[in-house]
Structure formats: C-alpha cells, structure tokens
Design a protein around this motif. Structure first.
Motif, mmCIF file in Angstrom:
data_model
loop_
_atom_site.group_PDB
_atom_site.id
_atom_site.type_symbol
_atom_site.label_atom_id
_atom_site.label_comp_id
_atom_site.label_asym_id
_atom_site.label_seq_id
_atom_site.Cartn_x
_atom_site.Cartn_y
_atom_site.Cartn_z
ATOM 1 N N UNK A 281 0.828 -1.207 0.000
ATOM 2 C CA UNK A 281 0.000 0.000 0.000
ATOM 3 C C UNK A 281 0.866 1.263 0.000
ATOM 4 N N UNK A 282 2.064 1.151 0.534
ATOM 5 C CA UNK A 282 2.985 2.281 0.514
ATOM 6 C C UNK A 282 3.682 2.402 -0.838
ATOM 7 N N UNK A 283 3.961 1.253 -1.458
ATOM 8 C CA UNK A 283 4.703 1.235 -2.717
ATOM 9 C C UNK A 283 3.976 1.962 -3.843
ATOM 10 N N UNK A 284 2.654 1.927 -3.819
ATOM 11 C CA UNK A 284 1.888 2.442 -4.948
ATOM 12 C C UNK A 284 1.810 3.968 -5.001
ATOM 13 N N UNK A 285 2.138 4.619 -3.889
ATOM 14 C CA UNK A 285 1.959 6.072 -3.862
ATOM 15 C C UNK A 285 3.243 6.820 -4.196
ATOM 16 N N UNK A 286 3.097 7.878 -4.968
ATOM 17 C CA UNK A 286 4.192 8.788 -5.287
ATOM 18 C C UNK A 286 3.614 10.201 -5.337
ATOM 19 N N UNK A 287 4.302 11.137 -4.706
ATOM 20 C CA UNK A 287 3.842 12.526 -4.757
ATOM 21 C C UNK A 287 3.727 12.998 -6.205
ATOM 22 N N UNK A 288 2.650 13.678 -6.552
ATOM 23 C CA UNK A 288 2.553 14.258 -7.900
ATOM 24 C C UNK A 288 3.567 15.382 -8.057
ATOM 25 N N UNK B 292 7.291 19.902 -1.431
ATOM 26 C CA UNK B 292 6.683 19.996 -0.112
ATOM 27 C C UNK B 292 7.751 19.867 0.975
ATOM 28 N N UNK B 293 7.581 20.618 2.050
ATOM 29 C CA UNK B 293 8.544 20.596 3.153
ATOM 30 C C UNK B 293 8.399 19.293 3.939
ATOM 31 N N UNK B 294 9.386 18.411 3.802
ATOM 32 C CA UNK B 294 9.318 17.099 4.467
ATOM 33 C C UNK B 294 9.347 17.217 5.991
ATOM 34 N N UNK B 295 9.921 18.297 6.500
ATOM 35 C CA UNK B 295 10.056 18.456 7.951
ATOM 36 C C UNK B 295 8.708 18.665 8.637
ATOM 37 N N UNK B 296 7.753 19.230 7.916
ATOM 38 C CA UNK B 296 6.445 19.518 8.530
ATOM 39 C C UNK B 296 5.324 18.738 7.832
ATOM 40 N N UNK B 297 5.674 17.685 7.095
ATOM 41 C CA UNK B 297 4.681 16.939 6.324
ATOM 42 C C UNK B 297 4.674 15.460 6.715
ATOM 43 N N UNK B 298 3.490 14.869 6.699
ATOM 44 C CA UNK B 298 3.344 13.434 6.936
ATOM 45 C C UNK B 298 2.316 12.888 5.956
ATOM 46 N N UNK B 299 2.364 11.594 5.762
ATOM 47 C CA UNK B 299 1.355 10.901 4.959
ATOM 48 C C UNK B 299 0.638 9.901 5.860
ATOM 49 N N UNK B 300 -0.657 9.743 5.620
ATOM 50 C CA UNK B 300 -1.439 8.738 6.351
ATOM 51 C C UNK B 300 -2.167 7.875 5.322
ATOM 52 N N UNK B 301 -1.871 6.580 5.352
ATOM 53 C CA UNK B 301 -2.569 5.631 4.495
ATOM 54 C C UNK B 301 -3.840 5.193 5.217
ATOM 55 N N UNK B 302 -4.965 5.264 4.516
ATOM 56 C CA UNK B 302 -6.253 4.863 5.086
ATOM 57 C C UNK B 302 -6.805 3.675 4.297
ATOM 58 N N UNK B 303 -7.040 2.566 4.993
ATOM 59 C CA UNK B 303 -7.584 1.364 4.371
ATOM 60 C C UNK B 303 -8.915 1.024 5.036
ATOM 61 N N UNK C 148 2.082 21.103 7.475
ATOM 62 C CA UNK C 148 1.787 22.243 8.335
ATOM 63 C C UNK C 148 0.436 22.079 9.020
ATOM 64 N N UNK C 149 -0.068 23.130 9.647
ATOM 65 C CA UNK C 149 -1.288 23.022 10.457
ATOM 66 C C UNK C 149 -2.589 22.984 9.659
ATOM 67 N N UNK C 150 -2.569 23.363 8.382
ATOM 68 C CA UNK C 150 -3.839 23.516 7.659
ATOM 69 C C UNK C 150 -3.943 22.726 6.363
ATOM 70 N N UNK C 151 -2.818 22.331 5.759
ATOM 71 C CA UNK C 151 -2.882 21.723 4.433
ATOM 72 C C UNK C 151 -3.203 20.231 4.514
ATOM 73 N N UNK C 152 -4.197 19.791 3.732
ATOM 74 C CA UNK C 152 -4.493 18.369 3.571
ATOM 75 C C UNK C 152 -4.911 18.113 2.133
ATOM 76 N N UNK C 153 -4.342 17.069 1.547
ATOM 77 C CA UNK C 153 -4.717 16.624 0.211
ATOM 78 C C UNK C 153 -4.979 15.128 0.272
ATOM 79 N N UNK C 154 -6.137 14.700 -0.269
ATOM 80 C CA UNK C 154 -6.518 13.291 -0.219
ATOM 81 C C UNK C 154 -6.446 12.697 -1.627
ATOM 82 N N UNK C 155 -5.769 11.559 -1.727
ATOM 83 C CA UNK C 155 -5.655 10.842 -2.996
ATOM 84 C C UNK C 155 -6.418 9.524 -2.899
ATOM 85 N N UNK C 156 -7.387 9.331 -3.784
ATOM 86 C CA UNK C 156 -8.112 8.069 -3.855
ATOM 87 C C UNK C 156 -7.330 7.104 -4.743
ATOM 88 N N UNK C 157 -6.868 6.022 -4.150
ATOM 89 C CA UNK C 157 -6.000 5.091 -4.855
ATOM 90 C C UNK C 157 -6.817 4.024 -5.581
#
Length: 229
Positions: free
Chosen positions: A137-144, A150-161, A179-188
């Motif tokens: 599930x991690x292998x399939x994702x790549x940032x567009x 994106x600043x890796x120091x203040x960014x995280x990814x969450x996989x939802x299954x 950061x405190x406000x940015x969220x982007x959701x990718x439907x895999x």
C-alpha cells in the motif's frame, strides 16, 4: 516388476525436482527492504523455493517458500527490529501466531460502531504482518509533480484502508498533511493491487465481523514516496 515400477516413478519425480533449477533475483521493496526471490532459471517470472526479505540492517523481514509461484506452507514475518510478529500458513490459510500490538505501533483501528466497556473486539489482521504485509500500500503512492517541493520536515502521509466485514479491502486513500492547515486526499486504485493484497482477516466486535478503518502514519521520503516511521 513392482520394484521396477517404483524405481521408474522415483526417477520421474527426481528428474522433475532436479530439472527445476532455480536462481535468486533481488528487488528493492522500499528504501530499507530488499527481497531475495528464488525463481526458475527457465522462467524467471515463476517464483519457486525460498523467499526472504531483509532490511538494510540485515534484519529478517519475511521468509517462506513458493511452490509454482504461490506462497506455500508456513511463512514468518517480523517487525522493523527483526522481532517475530506473525506466522501464517498459506497452504491452510490459517493464522498461527500474531504478536501483541502495543502503543508504539504506527497502525490505528476504527470500527464502524460506538464501543462500550463490555464490547469484546479483535482488530483486522493482514497476512504478512504489520510491517511486510502493508508494504504494497505504501509502494503504490508517489507525490505528484506539483507537490515534490513539499517541506518534508512539517509533512506526513497517512494511508487509510477500509476493510469490510467480509475481510475485503473496500477503499484505499492516502492523506498528505503539511503544516497546520494543508491536507490533500488521494483516492487510490484498488485494481492496482493483487488479490492477496485485498484480503484480510476482518475485525470483530462480540465475535461478529465488522467494517474497520486502518490508519498508517508514514514519512515522505526524498523521492516522493512514503515509508513507515
């Protein structure tokens, strides 16, 4: 005559065994995990024999055997520190052992029910364990491209299954937070996964199967991929 027949049968099976010569190929699964796969020399697309996945620290991640490109017998799966966390029999499709999951785990579970203190629950279980089993599930994702800076120091990814009460993967998303406000959701795309990666032992509440969401907190690497914390 009987002895001759038995000799011919034994010779036939020996020829099959020795005729299936194998070689080992290696692939990178993640930045930290390499798989070593025994494949037929005559057809390297067919996995046959020992399989091992190991970390860069030379710790075991997974081990087992393939028979004609299918997982067979008992496989052993380990966490990032090389500790055994699961034994699973692929021939019998039976979970033999699952280690207790503590609060240091990056996985969180949310069932489709408000729980009470008397409810008896079990979490969904992925054959392959809580580390190796979730790598696909991690292998399939790549940032567009528009997010590669994106600043890796203040960014995280969450996989939802989302796992259905029938033990099937019903939905698969990746959330990117920065950061405190940015969220982007990718439907895999579920079709990008094989059948094995869509199969779980479902969660239960009071011995009844129930839908459950699994959330996995991940880091974003320098290449735009995601990996376990």
């Amino acid at each position: 005559m009987k002895s001759l027949i038995l000799f011919l049968i034994a010779t036939f099976y020996l020829n099959i065994t020795f005729g299936q010569q194998t070689t080992v190929v290696k692939h990178k699964l993640t930045s930290n995990v390499t798989e070593k796969i025994s494949v037929l020399k005559s057809d390297k697309s067919i996995r046959q024999g020992l399989y091992q996945a190991v970390s860069e620290q030379d710790r075991a991640v997974a081990s087992g055997n393939f028979e004609q490109d299918k997982k067979a017998g008992v496989w052993h799966f380990y966490d990032q520190q090389g500790r055994l966390i699961q034994n699973y029999d692929y021939t019998k499709k039976q979970l033999l052992y699952e280690a207790v999951e503590d609060t240091t785990s990056n996985l969180r579970y949310y069932v489709d029910k408000v729980l009470t203190d008397t409810d008896r629950t079990t979490k969904p279980v992925k054959p392959g364990g809580r580390y190796f089993g979730y790598i696909p599930y991690l292998q399939l994702f790549k940032l567009p491209p528009y997010l590669t800076d994106i600043n890796r120091m203040v960014s995280v990814a969450v996989v939802e299954l989302l796992v259905s009460p029938y033990g099937r993967l019903a939905d698969y998303k990746v959330h990117i937070y920065s950061g405190p406000t940015y969220e982007k959701v990718f439907n895999m795309n579920l079709n990008a996964l094989n059948e094995e990666d869509k199969t779980f032992i479902p969660a239960t509440v009071n011995n009844q199967p129930i839908g459950c969401r699994i959330m996995i907190k991940c880091v974003i690497d320098n290449d735009g991929g995601i990996d376990f914390f």
